[in-house]
Design a protein around this motif. Sequence first.
Motif, PDB file in Angstrom:
ATOM      1  N   HIS A 133       9.458  -0.097  26.929  1.00  0.00           N
ATOM      2  CA  HIS A 133       9.924   0.491  25.663  1.00  0.00           C
ATOM      3  C   HIS A 133       9.766   2.004  25.631  1.00  0.00           C
ATOM      4  O   HIS A 133       9.735   2.624  24.557  1.00  0.00           O
ATOM      5  CB  HIS A 133       9.256  -0.221  24.482  1.00  0.00           C
ATOM      6  CG  HIS A 133       9.608  -1.678  24.485  1.00  0.00           C
ATOM      7  ND1 HIS A 133      10.839  -2.138  24.065  1.00  0.00           N
ATOM      8  CD2 HIS A 133       8.936  -2.748  24.960  1.00  0.00           C
ATOM      9  CE1 HIS A 133      10.891  -3.451  24.260  1.00  0.00           C
ATOM     10  NE2 HIS A 133       9.755  -3.842  24.796  1.00  0.00           N
ATOM     11  N   CYS A 149      17.578  -1.803  21.262  1.00  0.00           N
ATOM     12  CA  CYS A 149      16.686  -2.692  22.016  1.00  0.00           C
ATOM     13  C   CYS A 149      16.145  -3.774  21.067  1.00  0.00           C
ATOM     14  O   CYS A 149      16.190  -3.608  19.846  1.00  0.00           O
ATOM     15  CB  CYS A 149      15.531  -1.859  22.576  1.00  0.00           C
ATOM     16  SG  CYS A 149      14.248  -2.799  23.425  1.00  0.00           S
ATOM     17  N   CYS A 205      13.292  -4.275  20.328  1.00  0.00           N
ATOM     18  CA  CYS A 205      12.149  -3.740  19.585  1.00  0.00           C
ATOM     19  C   CYS A 205      12.592  -2.932  18.369  1.00  0.00           C
ATOM     20  O   CYS A 205      11.762  -2.521  17.562  1.00  0.00           O
ATOM     21  CB  CYS A 205      11.290  -2.869  20.504  1.00  0.00           C
ATOM     22  SG  CYS A 205      12.004  -1.262  20.878  1.00  0.00           S
ATOM     23  N   CYS A 248      15.821   1.959  25.188  1.00  0.00           N
ATOM     24  CA  CYS A 248      14.573   1.686  25.923  1.00  0.00           C
ATOM     25  C   CYS A 248      14.894   1.370  27.388  1.00  0.00           C
ATOM     26  O   CYS A 248      15.970   0.868  27.706  1.00  0.00           O
ATOM     27  CB  CYS A 248      13.854   0.484  25.325  1.00  0.00           C
ATOM     28  SG  CYS A 248      13.173   0.781  23.696  1.00  0.00           S
TER      29      CYS A 248
HETATM   30 ZN   LIG Z   1      12.470  -1.380  23.139  1.00  0.00          ZN
END
Ligand SMILES: [Zn+2]
Length: 387
Positions: A242, A252, A254, A259
Amino acid sequence: MQKNRIESTLLRRINERRLLELIQQQGPSSRAALTRISGLTAPTVSKAVDSLLKVGFVEEIDPREQALGRPGRLVRMAAESAAVLGAVIDAQVCCVVAAGLDGTVTEPQTRRFATPRTYAALLDALEKTCQELLGGSTGRVHGIGVSVPGLVNERLQEIVFCPNLHLLDKQNPARDLEQRLGMQCLLLQETDALCLSERMYGDARGGNDFAMLDVTTGLGLGVMSGGQLLAGHSGMAGEVGHITVDPDGIRCGCGNRGCLETLATDAALIRMVSEKVGRPLACDDVASLLNERAGDFQHEVRTVTEYTAIAIAAVINIFNPTTLFVHGTLLVGSAERFARVVERVKQRTLTASLADCRIVAARSSKRQAAVAGIMDHLTNAWAPSIR
Ligand SMILES: [Zn+2]
């Protein structure tokens, strides 16, 4: 008086652990051979083996060929009289495997199922699959290793965040499975488990300083440093996937953009090739396309090769491992494509750090890793390691 008793119990267990590790490394061995290799006295070895037999960690077998005289029986890890289970939770497919304590994983003892959409359905499927394998097991089952992707907070004992499988956010499937099955279940971060597996069964046998980069679905990193897994404050260290490498890149799992894991993984290559052909493809489909029509996907392969090399170079520059294992399928599984990745790493790594490091494709699978994780735990729970 009591202190002396505790000390002698600890000493006995440390010797037993040492023998257990020797049997694991050497394979079936006679008590005489164990005495010779360990440097312990024959009565100490004999007592320790008896204790390990009693607890069910090892078993005795007859030697295959009768040598002259009366050959002693051999002691090996309990391959038939005891078992562990390894469960792998992954974004697309989950699997559960039953293995003897020697760690051998086989297809007939493996069950796979598509990852369910909800956490409750996942637990039901895991419970059912474990029950099926437990039903077919003749010996004592010592425990279950449950390998999961994402960030595992060891202090909280939960998966705090799982970018590629959000149904695991704030959950602990090992704890929940333990309640359902009434059996010890251990939560394992998948890349850490891969490290343990490579050290127990793979090319890092006995190694204390190496790293494992998983480039399959997410981009995970496990680091074995001085014989210990690098954990950080809460066990969440190593999230190299990340790090932002393209500030305006795609979203991403996340929530961030660009990332490293959106560009340096099998999942990234699958996404790029799928976009090019205009339909969603599975990993196997992409593998076939890359073999049959390599020329059509040069740009995609080059992009993922470049970013995978950046990821590998970052790990080598930061951690100075003796060996960096790379676990993956599309680039890592092809000798030719992996050689190109390694070639690009040379452009991106500090020369002195690279000269110190081997880069090799990992042999361990995640199911083997789940088994290694629970075996490592059982060994550590028996006695501390003296290195
Ligand atoms: Zn990420």
